[in-house]
Design a protein around this motif. Structure first.
Motif, PDB file in Angstrom:
ATOM      1  N   PRO A  39       0.837  -1.206   0.000  1.00  0.00           N
ATOM      2  CA  PRO A  39       0.000   0.000   0.000  1.00  0.00           C
ATOM      3  C   PRO A  39       0.873   1.257   0.000  1.00  0.00           C
ATOM      4  CG  PRO A  39      -0.618  -1.533   1.764  1.00  0.00           C
ATOM      5  CD  PRO A  39       0.731  -1.956   1.249  1.00  0.00           C
ATOM      6  N   VAL A  40       0.558   2.188  -0.891  1.00  0.00           N
ATOM      7  CA  VAL A  40       1.300   3.453  -0.979  1.00  0.00           C
ATOM      8  C   VAL A  40       0.291   4.594  -0.903  1.00  0.00           C
ATOM      9  CG1 VAL A  40       2.923   4.855  -2.290  1.00  0.00           C
ATOM     10  CG2 VAL A  40       3.038   2.354  -2.445  1.00  0.00           C
ATOM     11  N   TYR A  41       0.339   5.332   0.193  1.00  0.00           N
ATOM     12  CA  TYR A  41      -0.600   6.429   0.410  1.00  0.00           C
ATOM     13  C   TYR A  41      -0.021   7.730  -0.122  1.00  0.00           C
ATOM     14  CZ  TYR A  41      -3.133  10.077   2.958  1.00  0.00           C
ATOM     15  OH  TYR A  41      -3.845  11.212   3.288  1.00  0.00           O
ATOM     16  N   LEU A  42      -0.806   8.419  -0.956  1.00  0.00           N
ATOM     17  CA  LEU A  42      -0.441   9.742  -1.463  1.00  0.00           C
ATOM     18  C   LEU A  42      -1.169  10.790  -0.627  1.00  0.00           C
ATOM     19  CD1 LEU A  42      -0.877   9.066  -5.296  1.00  0.00           C
ATOM     20  CD2 LEU A  42       1.258   9.073  -4.021  1.00  0.00           C
ATOM     21  N   THR A  43      -0.423  11.649   0.041  1.00  0.00           N
ATOM     22  CA  THR A  43      -1.044  12.714   0.826  1.00  0.00           C
ATOM     23  C   THR A  43      -1.694  13.734  -0.111  1.00  0.00           C
ATOM     24  OG1 THR A  43       0.871  14.192   0.837  1.00  0.00           O
ATOM     25  CG2 THR A  43       0.798  12.444   2.526  1.00  0.00           C
ATOM     26  N   LYS A  44      -2.373  14.696   0.464  1.00  0.00           N
ATOM     27  CA  LYS A  44      -2.988  15.750  -0.348  1.00  0.00           C
ATOM     28  C   LYS A  44      -1.935  16.697  -0.923  1.00  0.00           C
ATOM     29  CE  LYS A  44      -7.522  15.510   1.786  1.00  0.00           C
ATOM     30  NZ  LYS A  44      -8.636  16.202   2.462  1.00  0.00           N
ATOM     31  N   GLU A  45      -0.683  16.511  -0.531  1.00  0.00           N
ATOM     32  CA  GLU A  45       0.446  17.226  -1.149  1.00  0.00           C
ATOM     33  C   GLU A  45       1.187  16.306  -2.121  1.00  0.00           C
ATOM     34  OE1 GLU A  45       0.003  17.252   2.334  1.00  0.00           O
ATOM     35  OE2 GLU A  45      -1.183  19.076   1.994  1.00  0.00           O
ATOM     36  N   ASN A  46       0.623  15.136  -2.379  1.00  0.00           N
ATOM     37  CA  ASN A  46       1.187  14.130  -3.298  1.00  0.00           C
ATOM     38  C   ASN A  46       2.518  13.549  -2.827  1.00  0.00           C
ATOM     39  OD1 ASN A  46      -0.904  13.959  -5.165  1.00  0.00           O
ATOM     40  ND2 ASN A  46      -0.144  15.692  -6.361  1.00  0.00           N
ATOM     41  N   GLU A  47       2.751  13.544  -1.526  1.00  0.00           N
ATOM     42  CA  GLU A  47       3.898  12.839  -0.970  1.00  0.00           C
ATOM     43  C   GLU A  47       3.509  11.386  -0.732  1.00  0.00           C
ATOM     44  OE1 GLU A  47       4.669  15.080   2.524  1.00  0.00           O
ATOM     45  OE2 GLU A  47       5.722  16.688   1.463  1.00  0.00           O
ATOM     46  N   MET A  48       4.443  10.453  -0.996  1.00  0.00           N
ATOM     47  CA  MET A  48       4.153   9.021  -0.881  1.00  0.00           C
ATOM     48  C   MET A  48       4.640   8.475   0.450  1.00  0.00           C
ATOM     49  SD  MET A  48       4.952   7.534  -4.711  1.00  0.00           S
ATOM     50  CE  MET A  48       6.582   8.247  -4.872  1.00  0.00           C
ATOM     51  N   TYR A  49       3.777   7.680   1.098  1.00  0.00           N
ATOM     52  CA  TYR A  49       4.130   7.075   2.377  1.00  0.00           C
ATOM     53  C   TYR A  49       3.831   5.579   2.368  1.00  0.00           C
ATOM     54  CZ  TYR A  49       5.026  11.467   4.830  1.00  0.00           C
ATOM     55  OH  TYR A  49       5.574  12.655   5.242  1.00  0.00           O
ATOM     56  N   VAL A  50       4.684   4.827   3.036  1.00  0.00           N
ATOM     57  CA  VAL A  50       4.478   3.402   3.246  1.00  0.00           C
ATOM     58  C   VAL A  50       4.619   3.124   4.743  1.00  0.00           C
ATOM     59  CG1 VAL A  50       5.336   2.738   0.967  1.00  0.00           C
ATOM     60  CG2 VAL A  50       6.934   2.886   2.883  1.00  0.00           C
ATOM     61  N   GLY A  51       4.117   1.982   5.174  1.00  0.00           N
ATOM     62  CA  GLY A  51       4.239   1.632   6.580  1.00  0.00           C
ATOM     63  C   GLY A  51       3.283   0.535   6.958  1.00  0.00           C
ATOM     64  N   GLU A  52       3.446   0.023   8.148  1.00  0.00           N
ATOM     65  CA  GLU A  52       2.655  -1.114   8.615  1.00  0.00           C
ATOM     66  C   GLU A  52       1.161  -0.819   8.639  1.00  0.00           C
ATOM     67  OE1 GLU A  52       2.351  -3.943  12.631  1.00  0.00           O
ATOM     68  OE2 GLU A  52       4.101  -2.639  12.321  1.00  0.00           O
ATOM     69  N   ASP A  53       0.777   0.431   8.946  1.00  0.00           N
ATOM     70  CA  ASP A  53      -0.641   0.766   9.098  1.00  0.00           C
ATOM     71  C   ASP A  53      -1.232   1.474   7.881  1.00  0.00           C
ATOM     72  OD1 ASP A  53      -0.663  -0.346  11.610  1.00  0.00           O
ATOM     73  OD2 ASP A  53      -0.241   1.550  12.636  1.00  0.00           O
ATOM     74  N   ILE A  54      -0.440   1.686   6.834  1.00  0.00           N
ATOM     75  CA  ILE A  54      -0.930   2.425   5.660  1.00  0.00           C
ATOM     76  C   ILE A  54      -2.113   1.703   5.002  1.00  0.00           C
ATOM     77  CG2 ILE A  54      -0.302   3.097   3.288  1.00  0.00           C
ATOM     78  CD1 ILE A  54       0.659   5.077   5.350  1.00  0.00           C
ATOM     79  N   GLY A  55      -2.153   0.389   5.096  1.00  0.00           N
ATOM     80  CA  GLY A  55      -3.249  -0.369   4.494  1.00  0.00           C
ATOM     81  C   GLY A  55      -4.415  -0.654   5.419  1.00  0.00           C
ATOM     82  N   LYS A  56      -4.465   0.028   6.575  1.00  0.00           N
ATOM     83  CA  LYS A  56      -5.552  -0.195   7.544  1.00  0.00           C
ATOM     84  C   LYS A  56      -6.498   0.999   7.550  1.00  0.00           C
ATOM     85  CE  LYS A  56      -2.527  -2.930  10.578  1.00  0.00           C
ATOM     86  NZ  LYS A  56      -1.901  -3.004  11.924  1.00  0.00           N
ATOM     87  N   ILE A  57      -7.765   0.761   7.269  1.00  0.00           N
ATOM     88  CA  ILE A  57      -8.719   1.861   7.166  1.00  0.00           C
ATOM     89  C   ILE A  57      -8.878   2.590   8.492  1.00  0.00           C
ATOM     90  CG2 ILE A  57     -10.738   0.429   7.666  1.00  0.00           C
ATOM     91  CD1 ILE A  57     -10.545   3.366   5.144  1.00  0.00           C
TER      92      ILE A  57
END
Length: 396
Positions: A39-57
């Motif tokens: 899972p790769v989360y794009l913030t509202k500034e389009n920065e990419m983040y990964v991590g253990e909880d990124i795929g948890k709603i």
């Protein structure tokens, strides 16, 4: 060996939160025996983040806290592989989070679904699920989409495209033109948004000006078309590519007002929390004749292939229940919840749908690898640039 699939979601869009829901639905449904899901989360500034909880709603109830315990990454190409690399790079620490085999963008709206993200993934030499840059851009721009489909014999409503500067210069002159060319009631919508954001119905001059002001809050261009007074909405998804595509079952959304609102789509039915477009109250199959069902499904496939779509796309139609006429309304190149609920009635379960989407992305990549992107020439041999004249003044 498992295929490494990076699921990108979020981004700089008013549909940011809906993208999170759609993506995490898909992440849960993916076959973990076949795929290593990143899972790769794009913030509202389009920065990419990964991590253990990124795929948890549940983590998205407090996004600042989520980002503090996650890691920012950037994407690079290294030795013909695409990698997610931690950023900023720290000395004596692990630099690469993961290689990527396939990107799976599950994003909605401007700056993401409209070809921007697809273009970035393409420059990273990365196979990605869904429409390419051109189909994404055309599908998102309601005016361009209607123009292309109309030119190819697919019925759409006539419309007017307005620019914010033209409207700001003389709102009443714009209203005069719309009253003459379209007439009341009218639908006013931002030209490149989905999820019913910024859409209003106007029944007189006062409500028209309010609707235009509202739409121009979200886009610099606005589309205006006549409102169908005896309206039935019908949606149908299409899966495939230019070579082969098939249509899903048809649905009939149940709205609480003249326009299917953001609340109808994502909030209205969710007692236990929103489930994206899967929350929407709907009739599946749609209450239409078998002849109309055939018409909608064929028109959906024709439009999908006319626009050069790939993957899964939901295509929305309007019918005048008084005359029986049907028009194509919108194309959703990355539909909410990937329209999995439209495929289950025809025997395609969500995990199998996701498999097909990944297979289509890899097929397109193989086809593109057969195209020549270089051309041998000696154009640079002996070039002497003549100052500000550039290539016109060069001597070869």
């Amino acid at each position: 060996m498992k295929i490494k699939v990076a699921v990108f979601f979020g981004g700089k869009s008013v549909e940011h939160e809906i993208s999170i829901i759609s993506a995490i639905q898909a992440i849960h449904a993916m076959n973990k025996e076949k795929y290593e899901v990143i899972p790769v989360y794009l913030t509202k500034e389009n920065e990419m983040y990964v991590g253990e909880d990124i795929g948890k709603i549940s983590a998205y109830t407090n996004i600042p806290a989520l980002l503090k315990k996650s890691r920012r990454v950037i994407m690079i190409c290294e030795n013909n592989r695409t990698q997610l690399v931690y950023y900023p790079i720290k000395a004596l620490s692990k630099k690469v989070h993961s290689d990527i085999d396939v990107a799976f963008p599950i994003v909605h709206g401007t700056n993401t679904e409209d070809g921007n993200l697809q273009g970035f993934l393409h420059t990273m030499n990365l196979p990605y699920v869904g429409c390419d840059v051109l189909a994404s851009a055309v599908g998102m721009d309601k005016y361009v989409m209607k123009t292309v489909l109309k030119d190819n014999g697919i019925p759409v409503l006539d419309c007017e495209c307005l620019f914010s500067k033209t409207y700001d210069a003389d709102p009443d002159a714009v209203a005069d033109r719309l009253e003459e060319k379209i007439g009341y009631p009218m639908i006013v919508k931002p030209i490149n948004l989905g999820s019913s954001v910024g859409i209003s119905k106007a029944s007189d001059r006062k409500s028209l000006l309010v609707a235009l002001e509202n739409a121009f809050r979200f886009a610099q261009r606005v589309l205006v078309e006549r409102a169908i007074e005896n309206l039935k909405e019908i949606n149908c998804a299409v899966l495939g590519d230019i070579e082969f595509a098939e249509a899903s079952e048809c649905e009939e959304p149940v709205n609480t007002d003249d326009i299917l609102s953001f609340e109808d789509k994502y909030i209205g039915g969710g007692k236990s929390g929103s489930k994206g477009m899967a929350t929407l109250k709907r009739k599946i199959p749609a209450e239409i004749s078998s002849e109309d069902r055939d018409t909608v499904r064929k028109m959906a496939v024709d439009a999908f292939q006319c626009l050069g779509c790939n993957g899964v796309t939901r295509i929305d139609f309007m019918q005048d229940t008084k005359t029986g006429e049907i028009w194509l309304n919108e194309v959703n190149t990355i539909p909410g919840s990937l329209s999995f609920y439209l495929w289950e009635p025809v025997g395609l379960k969500y995990p199998a749908l996701l498999d097909r989407l990944i297979e289509l992305s890899l097929k397109r990549q193989r086809e593109q690898e057969n195209i020549t992107y270089t051309f041998d020439s000696n154009v640079l041999a002996g070039v002497q640039l003549g100052g500000a004249k550039g290539t016109k003044g060069s001597k070869m």
